[in-house]
Design a protein around this motif. Structure first.
Motif, PDB file in Angstrom:
ATOM      1  N   UNK A  86       0.794  -1.234   0.000  1.00  0.00           N
ATOM      2  CA  UNK A  86       0.000   0.000   0.000  1.00  0.00           C
ATOM      3  C   UNK A  86       0.827   1.284   0.000  1.00  0.00           C
ATOM      4  N   UNK A  87       2.097   1.209   0.448  1.00  0.00           N
ATOM      5  CA  UNK A  87       2.904   2.420   0.582  1.00  0.00           C
ATOM      6  C   UNK A  87       2.581   3.208   1.837  1.00  0.00           C
ATOM      7  N   UNK A  88       1.817   2.631   2.748  1.00  0.00           N
ATOM      8  CA  UNK A  88       1.438   3.294   3.997  1.00  0.00           C
ATOM      9  C   UNK A  88       2.482   3.021   5.088  1.00  0.00           C
ATOM     10  N   UNK A  89       2.712   4.013   5.935  1.00  0.00           N
ATOM     11  CA  UNK A  89       3.641   3.854   7.062  1.00  0.00           C
ATOM     12  C   UNK A  89       3.052   2.872   8.069  1.00  0.00           C
ATOM     13  N   UNK A  90       3.894   1.928   8.512  1.00  0.00           N
ATOM     14  CA  UNK A  90       3.496   0.988   9.552  1.00  0.00           C
ATOM     15  C   UNK A  90       4.008   1.456  10.913  1.00  0.00           C
ATOM     16  N   UNK A  91       5.241   1.948  10.933  1.00  0.00           N
ATOM     17  CA  UNK A  91       5.803   2.577  12.120  1.00  0.00           C
ATOM     18  C   UNK A  91       6.958   3.471  11.708  1.00  0.00           C
ATOM     19  N   UNK A  92       7.332   4.367  12.639  1.00  0.00           N
ATOM     20  CA  UNK A  92       8.457   5.275  12.421  1.00  0.00           C
ATOM     21  C   UNK A  92       9.255   5.350  13.725  1.00  0.00           C
ATOM     22  N   UNK A  93      10.568   5.496  13.586  1.00  0.00           N
ATOM     23  CA  UNK A  93      11.410   5.720  14.761  1.00  0.00           C
ATOM     24  C   UNK A  93      12.233   6.982  14.513  1.00  0.00           C
ATOM     25  N   UNK A  98      20.551  12.823  11.127  1.00  0.00           N
ATOM     26  CA  UNK A  98      20.368  12.233   9.802  1.00  0.00           C
ATOM     27  C   UNK A  98      20.654  10.740   9.787  1.00  0.00           C
ATOM     28  N   UNK A  99      19.936  10.028   8.927  1.00  0.00           N
ATOM     29  CA  UNK A  99      20.195   8.614   8.662  1.00  0.00           C
ATOM     30  C   UNK A  99      20.643   8.523   7.209  1.00  0.00           C
ATOM     31  N   UNK A 100      21.917   8.158   7.008  1.00  0.00           N
ATOM     32  CA  UNK A 100      22.499   8.136   5.667  1.00  0.00           C
ATOM     33  C   UNK A 100      22.511   6.763   5.008  1.00  0.00           C
ATOM     34  N   UNK A 101      22.608   5.700   5.773  1.00  0.00           N
ATOM     35  CA  UNK A 101      22.784   4.371   5.197  1.00  0.00           C
ATOM     36  C   UNK A 101      21.515   3.542   5.216  1.00  0.00           C
ATOM     37  N   UNK A 102      21.654   2.348   4.659  1.00  0.00           N
ATOM     38  CA  UNK A 102      20.543   1.394   4.663  1.00  0.00           C
ATOM     39  C   UNK A 102      20.458   0.714   6.024  1.00  0.00           C
ATOM     40  N   UNK A 103      19.258   0.454   6.501  1.00  0.00           N
ATOM     41  CA  UNK A 103      19.110  -0.314   7.732  1.00  0.00           C
ATOM     42  C   UNK A 103      19.443  -1.784   7.484  1.00  0.00           C
ATOM     43  N   UNK A 104      19.798  -2.479   8.553  1.00  0.00           N
ATOM     44  CA  UNK A 104      20.137  -3.895   8.488  1.00  0.00           C
ATOM     45  C   UNK A 104      19.093  -4.690   9.267  1.00  0.00           C
ATOM     46  N   UNK A 105      18.671  -5.797   8.690  1.00  0.00           N
ATOM     47  CA  UNK A 105      17.715  -6.693   9.338  1.00  0.00           C
ATOM     48  C   UNK A 105      18.484  -7.912   9.822  1.00  0.00           C
ATOM     49  N   UNK A 106      18.254  -8.310  11.081  1.00  0.00           N
ATOM     50  CA  UNK A 106      18.960  -9.474  11.614  1.00  0.00           C
ATOM     51  C   UNK A 106      18.097 -10.176  12.656  1.00  0.00           C
ATOM     52  N   UNK A 107      18.666 -11.187  13.301  1.00  0.00           N
ATOM     53  CA  UNK A 107      17.971 -11.991  14.317  1.00  0.00           C
ATOM     54  C   UNK A 107      16.700 -12.612  13.738  1.00  0.00           C
ATOM     55  N   UNK A 108      16.833 -13.181  12.543  1.00  0.00           N
ATOM     56  CA  UNK A 108      15.692 -13.833  11.920  1.00  0.00           C
ATOM     57  C   UNK A 108      14.568 -12.883  11.551  1.00  0.00           C
ATOM     58  N   UNK A 109      14.909 -11.618  11.312  1.00  0.00           N
ATOM     59  CA  UNK A 109      13.910 -10.619  10.946  1.00  0.00           C
ATOM     60  C   UNK A 109      13.247  -9.962  12.138  1.00  0.00           C
ATOM     61  N   UNK A 110      13.687 -10.283  13.343  1.00  0.00           N
ATOM     62  CA  UNK A 110      13.067  -9.710  14.544  1.00  0.00           C
ATOM     63  C   UNK A 110      13.647  -8.358  14.934  1.00  0.00           C
ATOM     64  N   UNK A 111      14.832  -8.035  14.410  1.00  0.00           N
ATOM     65  CA  UNK A 111      15.497  -6.791  14.785  1.00  0.00           C
ATOM     66  C   UNK A 111      15.989  -6.036  13.565  1.00  0.00           C
ATOM     67  N   UNK A 126      11.631  -5.116  14.958  1.00  0.00           N
ATOM     68  CA  UNK A 126      11.049  -4.952  13.623  1.00  0.00           C
ATOM     69  C   UNK A 126       9.522  -4.973  13.665  1.00  0.00           C
ATOM     70  N   UNK A 127       8.945  -5.501  14.728  1.00  0.00           N
ATOM     71  CA  UNK A 127       7.489  -5.595  14.817  1.00  0.00           C
ATOM     72  C   UNK A 127       6.821  -4.233  14.946  1.00  0.00           C
ATOM     73  N   UNK A 128       7.417  -3.361  15.784  1.00  0.00           N
ATOM     74  CA  UNK A 128       6.756  -2.084  16.055  1.00  0.00           C
ATOM     75  C   UNK A 128       7.692  -0.879  16.094  1.00  0.00           C
ATOM     76  N   UNK A 129       8.977  -1.087  15.829  1.00  0.00           N
ATOM     77  CA  UNK A 129       9.929   0.016  15.822  1.00  0.00           C
ATOM     78  C   UNK A 129      10.358   0.476  17.201  1.00  0.00           C
TER      79      UNK A 129
END
Length: 188
Positions: A86-93, A98-111, A126-129
């Motif tokens: 949908x392109x809708x925001x699910x959560x924001x932190x 500034x945030x310059x780089x790409x975020x990293x997903x780890x711990x089986x997608x939990x973090x 990753x569930x709720x930010x």
């Protein structure tokens, strides 16, 4: 071919049938690979100079991008988690800079981890930010953290030349220069 309307600084990401790319106007564009048309556009509060990443919807498996969530940082000092359909925001932190780089997903997608120009690496759920942990790296993080599981062997050269941010079993992020790490631990 799709014109995002502004300069693009980071590499795009292809996931399933879409290409995701941010621009200097702060827009994240989801573009259909089949015909180059716009699927949706999400507006952040400032420019996007880092790449995106993705994680599976909690009800889906990590190998199935259907229902994926798109992660992108911005110069609005916010990490955005966006529904890929949908392109809708699910959560924001909101961080402190500034945030310059790409975020990293780890711990089986939990973090999720990301570096920030406020000298911190942030670790979020990753569930709720929600913030899990931070570590002061002592300098601006103008890039993307990497996550992996390592077991280090003893090496005096490694002890002299390496430092890493490690997430311990209690989810506390720590700057570590002690090697060898003989436990399997997450190294960011």
């Amino acid at each position: 071919e799709y014109d995002t309307g502004s300069a693009i600084e980071a590499a795009p990401m292809i996931l399933a049938d879409s290409l995701y790319v941010g621009n200097e106007d702060g827009k994240l564009c989801a573009i259909k690979l089949a015909d180059g048309s716009l699927r949706w556009q999400y507006k952040t509060g400032d420019k996007i100079v880092g790449s995106t990443n993705w994680l599976a919807h909690p009800a889906k498996s990590a190998s199935m991008p259907s229902g994926a969530r798109i992660l992108v940082g911005s110069y609005d000092s916010t990490l955005h988690c966006i529904d890929s359909a949908s392109g809708e925001a699910l959560w924001k932190y909101e961080a402190e800079s500034f945030i310059n780089g790409a975020p990293t997903v780890f711990a089986g997608g939990k973090s999720v981890a990301f570096g920030c120009c406020d000298n911190n690496v942030y670790v979020l759920s990753s569930a709720d930010g929600a913030k899990v942990s931070t570590v002061d790296a002592g300098s601006q993080i103008a890039g993307s953290p990497a996550a992996a599981v390592f077991t280090f062997a003893s090496s005096s050269a490694m002890r002299r030349s390496c430092s890493a941010i490690r997430l311990d079993a209690a989810k506390n992020a720590r700057l570590s220069t002690s090697f060898p790490m003989r436990q399997d631990g997450l190294v960011i």
